[in-house]
Design a protein around this motif. Structure first.
Motif, short mmCIF file in Angstrom:
data_model
loop_
_atom_site.label_atom_id
_atom_site.label_comp_id
_atom_site.label_asym_id
_atom_site.label_seq_id
_atom_site.Cartn_x
_atom_site.Cartn_y
_atom_site.Cartn_z
N GLY A 77 100.71 10.47 74.69
CA GLY A 77 101.81 11.15 74.01
C GLY A 77 102.16 10.65 72.64
O GLY A 77 103.24 10.96 72.13
N ALA A 78 101.28 9.88 72.01
CA ALA A 78 101.55 9.43 70.64
C ALA A 78 100.26 8.96 69.98
O ALA A 78 99.23 8.82 70.64
N HIS A 79 100.37 8.69 68.67
CA HIS A 79 99.19 8.30 67.89
C HIS A 79 98.72 6.90 68.19
O HIS A 79 97.61 6.53 67.86
N LYS A 80 99.57 6.04 68.79
CA LYS A 80 99.23 4.61 68.90
C LYS A 80 97.92 4.36 69.64
O LYS A 80 97.22 3.39 69.37
N LEU A 81 97.58 5.25 70.58
CA LEU A 81 96.33 5.05 71.32
C LEU A 81 95.11 5.09 70.40
O LEU A 81 94.09 4.50 70.72
N ILE A 139 97.30 -5.76 67.00
CA ILE A 139 98.62 -5.47 66.44
C ILE A 139 98.94 -3.99 66.59
O ILE A 139 98.05 -3.15 66.74
N GLY A 140 100.24 -3.65 66.55
CA GLY A 140 100.68 -2.30 66.89
C GLY A 140 100.82 -1.36 65.71
O GLY A 140 101.18 -0.20 65.90
N SER A 141 100.56 -1.83 64.50
CA SER A 141 100.70 -0.94 63.34
C SER A 141 99.87 -1.49 62.18
O SER A 141 99.12 -2.45 62.37
N SER A 149 113.66 3.47 68.08
CA SER A 149 113.28 2.06 68.25
C SER A 149 111.90 1.77 67.67
O SER A 149 111.61 0.63 67.33
N GLY A 150 111.06 2.80 67.51
CA GLY A 150 109.74 2.59 66.92
C GLY A 150 109.76 2.42 65.40
O GLY A 150 108.74 2.13 64.79
N LEU A 151 110.92 2.63 64.79
CA LEU A 151 111.00 2.52 63.33
C LEU A 151 111.83 1.33 62.85
O LEU A 151 111.94 1.11 61.65
N ASP A 152 112.42 0.56 63.77
CA ASP A 152 113.35 -0.48 63.31
C ASP A 152 112.67 -1.83 63.11
O ASP A 152 112.81 -2.75 63.87
N LEU A 212 103.24 14.98 63.52
CA LEU A 212 104.14 14.80 64.66
C LEU A 212 103.58 13.64 65.48
O LEU A 212 102.75 13.83 66.35
N SER A 213 104.07 12.42 65.18
CA SER A 213 103.43 11.21 65.72
C SER A 213 103.50 11.09 67.24
O SER A 213 102.64 10.46 67.84
N GLY A 214 104.51 11.70 67.87
CA GLY A 214 104.58 11.56 69.33
C GLY A 214 105.56 12.52 69.98
O GLY A 214 106.34 13.19 69.30
N ARG A 215 105.50 12.57 71.30
CA ARG A 215 106.37 13.49 72.03
C ARG A 215 107.66 12.78 72.45
O ARG A 215 107.72 11.55 72.53
N ALA A 222 105.18 12.24 56.85
CA ALA A 222 105.10 11.46 58.09
C ALA A 222 106.20 10.41 58.10
O ALA A 222 106.65 9.96 57.04
N CYS A 223 106.64 10.01 59.29
CA CYS A 223 107.62 8.93 59.40
C CYS A 223 106.93 7.58 59.24
O CYS A 223 105.75 7.43 59.55
N VAL A 224 107.68 6.59 58.74
CA VAL A 224 107.12 5.26 58.51
C VAL A 224 107.99 4.20 59.18
O VAL A 224 109.16 4.03 58.84
N GLY A 225 107.40 3.52 60.18
CA GLY A 225 108.03 2.32 60.74
C GLY A 225 107.22 1.17 60.17
O GLY A 225 107.44 0.71 59.06
N GLY A 226 106.21 0.72 60.94
CA GLY A 226 105.20 -0.16 60.38
C GLY A 226 104.31 0.63 59.45
O GLY A 226 103.83 0.14 58.43
N GLY A 227 104.08 1.88 59.84
CA GLY A 227 103.36 2.79 58.96
C GLY A 227 101.98 3.23 59.40
O GLY A 227 101.22 3.75 58.60
N SER A 228 101.64 3.08 60.70
CA SER A 228 100.27 3.42 61.10
C SER A 228 100.01 4.92 61.18
O SER A 228 98.97 5.39 60.73
N ASN A 229 100.95 5.68 61.75
CA ASN A 229 100.67 7.12 61.84
C ASN A 229 100.63 7.70 60.43
O ASN A 229 99.77 8.53 60.11
N ALA A 230 101.53 7.24 59.57
CA ALA A 230 101.58 7.75 58.20
C ALA A 230 100.30 7.36 57.44
O ALA A 230 99.70 8.20 56.77
C1 LIG Z 1 105.55 3.48 67.26
C2 LIG Z 1 105.80 4.85 66.82
C3 LIG Z 1 106.03 5.18 65.47
C4 LIG Z 1 106.12 4.14 64.39
O1 LIG Z 1 104.96 3.42 64.16
P1 LIG Z 1 104.11 3.60 62.84
O2 LIG Z 1 103.19 2.44 62.87
O3 LIG Z 1 105.04 3.60 61.68
O4 LIG Z 1 103.39 4.89 62.95
C5 LIG Z 1 106.18 6.50 65.12
N1 LIG Z 1 106.16 7.49 66.05
C6 LIG Z 1 105.95 7.22 67.35
C7 LIG Z 1 105.94 8.35 68.31
C8 LIG Z 1 105.76 5.90 67.79
O5 LIG Z 1 105.57 5.65 69.08
#
Ligand SMILES: *Cc1c(COP(=O)(O)O)cnc(C)c1O
Length: 405
Positions: A98-102, A202-204, A315-318, A387-390, A243-251
């Motif tokens: 349900g998200a890009h992290k995989l 690492i996660g991002s 919580s994924g962006l903080d 749309l990085s995740g559901r 795209a949204c940016v937390g750590g920034g991987s999906n973006a």
């Molecule tokens: C973890 C997560 C993010 C934030 O992580 P990035 O590395 O910035 O992509 C964004 N969207 C979803 C659905 C996440 O699970």
């Protein structure tokens, strides 16, 4: 293609440089011992990832296990409400889990397998990275140690249960504030002890070299697919991507497909409750240069120069910093980084759900909210949103805190 005087044809050849720098950002500010371990990963990555066997195995996994390529959907009803701009979403919510992290976890775990490692090690805050990595570890038959603060373990019970069901070992970190920062420290320490048999994941697009580069490369499948699919669907490139940016991987994965194109690129950071330090997590917009977790980037600092406390409804962006490549693209002016607050995010969450039948993650809702505003400003053209995740993980929280809108 030249943007602001910078040549992007050769961008990926030049960045990062051999020491992991994107301009002045990135690098590897770590102990000698960890440096040796990271160098081993870098070397393995450069040889293994170019092998036809690795590439074809990763392709097969993406297709047969993850369900890639994920589609692009045209948001016809939402666009209709906004005027003449057409909105589209790249559906990472339909990627397995349900998200890009995989995307990067499968790459990192496949690399671990090729390196002959038995275990993957990581930290997790909200638990999303832990769940993605536990999924990858189960798939490859690797052991999996996930370090997590005891405060987060209590808050994120469903994700803790998922990790355990997937066979991961959730290691409780009790010192300090017992949240993400302590979990990162504990995971780094464990990796320094165990690196002969394990690999840190690492996660991002964060941490010391080679992670910002490696995670970007594994996530670039999103941008490559999206560019092809969008052209096939509409006959042209989108005018803007968001795209949204937390750590920034999906973006970063998404943007990488369009850096050399005449496309406006927007990264959206969380403004949370407002622009006061402590109420948001917009490190690219409001941060200054600083080193944390082994890399140099833009960072939100407190009065002592330490990473500041941050907040977002997602919580994924903080996180008080962002990937070094984003800081670089920010300074170059190639990507515009802007912010969206909690309120607009929740409105966008309901707008996408009710008009399109897609419940987005709260993280991704930041990008949707920004695209809605941008559409009104642009007046015509097209916007492609990642749309990085559901949003299944967020529903209970939203109903409890905001009710139904
Ligand atoms: C973890 C997560 C993010 C934030 O992580 P990035 O590395 O910035 O992509 C964004 N969207 C979803 C659905 C996440 O699970």
């Amino acid at each position: 293609m030249i943007h602001n005087g910078m040549e992007f044809d050769t961008y990926f050849k030049n960045y990062p440089d051999k020491d992991g720098f994107f301009g002045k950002y990135g690098g590897a500010y770590i102990t000698e011992e960890l440096k040796a371990a990271m160098d081993e990963i870098t070397e393995a990555y450069f040889t293994i990832c170019k092998s036809a066997k690795f590439i074809s195995e990763l392709r097969r996994i993406r297709k047969e296990f993850q369900g890639r390529p994920t589609p692009i959907s045209h948001l016809e009803r939402l666009s209709g409400k906004l005027g003449n701009v057409q909105l589209y979403v790249k559906r990472e919510d339909l990627n397995h889990t349900g998200a890009h992290k995989l995307n990067h976890c499968m790459g990192e775990a496949l690399l671990a397998k090729y390196m002959g490692k038995k275990k993957v090690i990581a930290e997790t805050g909200a638990g999303q990275h832990g769940v993605a990595l536990a999924t990858a570890a189960a798939y490859f038959g690797l052991e999996c140690d996930i370090y997590m603060g005891s405060v987060d373990i209590k808050k994120q019970a469903p994700n803790v249960a998922r990790m355990k069901i997937l066979g991961a070992n959730v290691v409780e970190v009790t010192h300090g504030l017992a949240t993400l920062k302590e979990a990162v420290d504990a995971a780094f320490a464990a990796y320094a002890r165990e690196y002969k048999d394990s690999i840190y994941c690492i996660g991002s697009v964060l941490g010391p070299h080679p992670f910002p580069m490696m995670v970007r490369d594994f996530q670039s499948v999103v941008g490559i697919e999206a560019r092809e699919q969008f052209i096939e669907m509409t006959g042209e490139l989108p005018d803007a991507i968001v795209a949204c940016v937390g750590g920034g991987s999906n973006a970063m994965g998404f943007f990488s497909g369009f850096l050399n194109d005449p496309v406006d690129i927007y990264g959206v950071e969380p403004l949370g409750r407002g622009a006061t330090l402590g109420d948001h997590a917009a490190s690219l917009k409001y941060g200054e240069e600083g080193i944390m977790h082994g890399f140099n980037s833009l960072m939100l600092k407190d009065e002592n120069g330490e990473p500041a406390p941050v907040y977002s409804v997602a919580s994924g962006l903080d996180y008080p910093s962002s990937g070094p490549e984003h800081a670089f693209l920010h300074d170059l002016g190639r990507v515009t980084y802007d912010v969206i607050d909690d309120e607009d995010t929740i409105d966008a969450f309901f707008a996408l759900s009710k008009t399109e039948g897609i419940i987005p993650a709260i993280e991704s809702s930041h990008a949707v909210a920004y695209a809605i505003k941008l559409a009104q400003k642009m007046g015509r053209g097209s916007i492609l949103i990642n749309l990085s995740g559901r949003g299944d993980k967020d529903m209970d929280f939203i109903i409890e805190k905001y009710g139904i809108r």
